[in-house]
Write an enzyme that holds these catalytic residues in place. Structure first.
Site, PDB file in Angstrom:
ATOM      1  N   GLY A 224     -75.097  62.750  68.079  1.00 17.16           N
ATOM      2  CA  GLY A 224     -75.400  63.666  69.180  1.00 17.16           C
ATOM      3  C   GLY A 224     -76.070  64.923  68.680  1.00 17.16           C
ATOM      4  N   ASN A 225     -76.131  65.928  69.521  1.00 23.33           N
ATOM      5  CA  ASN A 225     -76.690  67.213  69.092  1.00 23.33           C
ATOM      6  C   ASN A 225     -75.941  68.333  69.795  1.00 23.33           C
ATOM      7  OD1 ASN A 225     -78.190  68.025  71.619  1.00 23.33           O
ATOM      8  ND2 ASN A 225     -79.087  66.004  71.221  1.00 23.33           N
ATOM      9  N   ARG A 226     -76.281  69.574  69.426  1.00 21.93           N
ATOM     10  CA  ARG A 226     -75.457  70.700  69.867  1.00 21.93           C
ATOM     11  C   ARG A 226     -75.861  71.283  71.220  1.00 21.93           C
ATOM     12  NH1 ARG A 226     -76.270  74.644  65.274  1.00 21.93           N
ATOM     13  NH2 ARG A 226     -75.228  76.047  66.721  1.00 21.93           N
ATOM     14  N   SER A 227     -76.788  70.660  71.909  1.00 18.30           N
ATOM     15  CA  SER A 227     -77.235  71.235  73.180  1.00 18.30           C
ATOM     16  C   SER A 227     -76.091  71.270  74.209  1.00 18.30           C
ATOM     17  CB  SER A 227     -78.399  70.418  73.730  1.00 18.30           C
ATOM     18  OG  SER A 227     -78.726  70.898  74.999  1.00 18.30           O
TER      19      SER A 227
END
Ligand code: CTP
Length: 430
Positions: A224-227
């Protein structure tokens, strides 16, 4: 001190408008009164004229001796069209009592008397204090009409419950007392809402993607990512505030949802791609704010990968669809497509400009994620908005503030594009 245009409808509660007028003037406001013909049957205009020191008007056909001026203001040297001049000078139009009939007319945009014509040309806040018999108040037609007016930005002061005018009847529909009405008017003025007027994105459909996708590795893990989705949600809320019909494709966003916006939840890049393509046909503007995975595990395990005996684990990744590029290729000429670029460090601007050109976007919002306390997960952001024409740096500000700047840029792009379309269609051809 404010200039209050007070609309008075026909109903027994019209007597309370007299006291409201007196209180408003005592509080330092300048008041002009417009009555409906029915209101005149309950309270004569001489009463309002005596208290305000200005003519009270009923018909759009009568001359206004004050030429639309509020008490204390100079009258213009020409005889203006009374409803336009009156609302032009007003800081608020407060209709108290507002009858079921006038509420229905306003919801439908009918302008058949001075008060409803004034309301239709209003560019200031509108406050309605409905008062009527409980059976009329509870009728679905009244409920629906008030919902329409609320959606357009009108402030509605709810009627009180208690003894009604007709003998022996109790219920909802009583006009609140004049001090409460004045307080509601003053608070509507203080809130600075003027959104009863047409809004810049009325009739426009805006599609926003927000959040960050998650690509499953196995049944419990993902890439995933931190958005956080904050920027995308702020954009959607600002678009809706400006009148746009707004849809959000939300990838794993754990934030409060706003009323009046439609949300479609997705998890993976593939789901986001499907939802975005499906919604796109009905959209005039795409704001592609989501952080979409560029790669996903080539084969997600159905169960949970066990650590047992492994020295390491290599994940094979395969590319996902670049949704923005696909959309930009297939777009209609009347659609506006805005991309986002999360760039790090030197050369960010040049890379973003190349991305704008390569993906054939109308604008790209560059988010330099190398700064502390801005961008991912933070409430603040600092961006540069690049278009083919140039670029505009937005200094660090709340994401709401940044959303305003981005939507200002969208409005300018739309205005330019529609100018070009009209010019291209040639003289006399629309
Ligand atoms: N984007 C997309 N689909 C993807 C990846 C990104 O639609 N699979 C969109 C993002 O929503 C964003 C824009 O593309 O609006 C820029 O994404 P970014 O990752 O910064 O750029 P890339 O196009 O992936 O280019 P690169 O990673 O090579 O810089």
């Amino acid at each position: 001190m404010a200039r209050i245009l007070l609309g008075v409808c026909g109903g027994i509660a019209a007597y309370k408008a007299v006291e409201l007028t007196r209180l408003a003037i005592a509080a330092g406001h300048s008041v002009r009164v417009v009555q409906t013909a029915a209101a005149e049957r309950f309270v004569g205009r001489a009463t309002f004229e005596g208290i305000t020191g200005a003519p009270a008007l009923v018909s759009e056909w009568e001359r206004d001796p004050a030429r639309g001026a509020f008490p204390g203001d100079p009258a213009p040297d020409h005889a203006p069209i009374s409803h336009l001049e009156l609302v032009g000078g007003a800081d608020i139009l407060a209709i108290a009592p507002a009858s079921a009939n006038t509420v229905a007319k306003l919801a439908a945009g009918i302008a058949d008397n001075l008060l409803t014509s004034a309301a239709l040309s209003l560019r200031a806040p509108l406050l309605l204090a409905p008062a009527m018999n409980e059976r009329m108040w509870e009728h679905p037609a009244t409920t629906a009409n008030l919902r329409v007016l609320r959606d357009r930005g009108a402030t509605v002061v709810e009627p009180e419950t208690g003894a009604l005018a007709s003998r022996g009847e109790e219920g909802a529909g009583r006009l609140p007392e004049p001090p409460a009405l004045l307080a509601a008017i003053e608070s509507a003025l203080a809130s600075g809402r003027s959104d009863y007027a047409p809004r810049p994105l009325d009739g426009l459909r805006v599609l926003v993607t927000a959040g960050g996708t998650r690509e499953p590795i196995d049944a419990v893990r993902f890439v995933g990512n931190r958005s956080s989705g904050r920027m995308g949600f702020a954009l959607a809320e600002e678009a809706a505030r400006r009148g746009a019909e707004t849809v959000v494709v939300a990838a794993n966003v754990d934030l409060a949802r706003a009323e009046g916006i439609r949300y479609r939840d997705v998890v993976t890049a593939a789901e986001l791609a499907d939802a975005t393509h499906a919604e796109l046909a009905g959209a005039d503007v795409l704001l592609m704010g989501a952080a979409v995975a560029d790669f996903r595990p080539a084969a997600a395990e159905g169960g949970k990968i066990e650590k047992g005996g492994r020295n390491g684990l290599a994940l094979e990744l395969e590319p996902t669809e670049d949704v923005l590029s696909a959309v930009a290729q297939a777009r209609r000429s009347d659609q506006t497509v805005v991309g986002f670029a999360a760039e790090h460090g030197t050369g960010a601007l040049a890379r973003a400009r190349r991305k704008l050109e390569r993906k054939r976007l109308d604008a790209i919002v560059l988010n330099d994620v190398s700064g502390e306390g801005i961008g991912f997960e933070a409430p603040d952001n600092a961006v540069t908005i690049l278009t083919v024409e140039g670029e505009r740096e937005v200094p660090p500000a709340s994401k709401t503030e940044v959303a305003r700047e981005i939507l200002d840029a969208v409005e300018s792009l739309r205005a330019e594009a529609s100018g070009l379309r009209i010019a291209a269609s040639g003289p006399g051809v629309r």
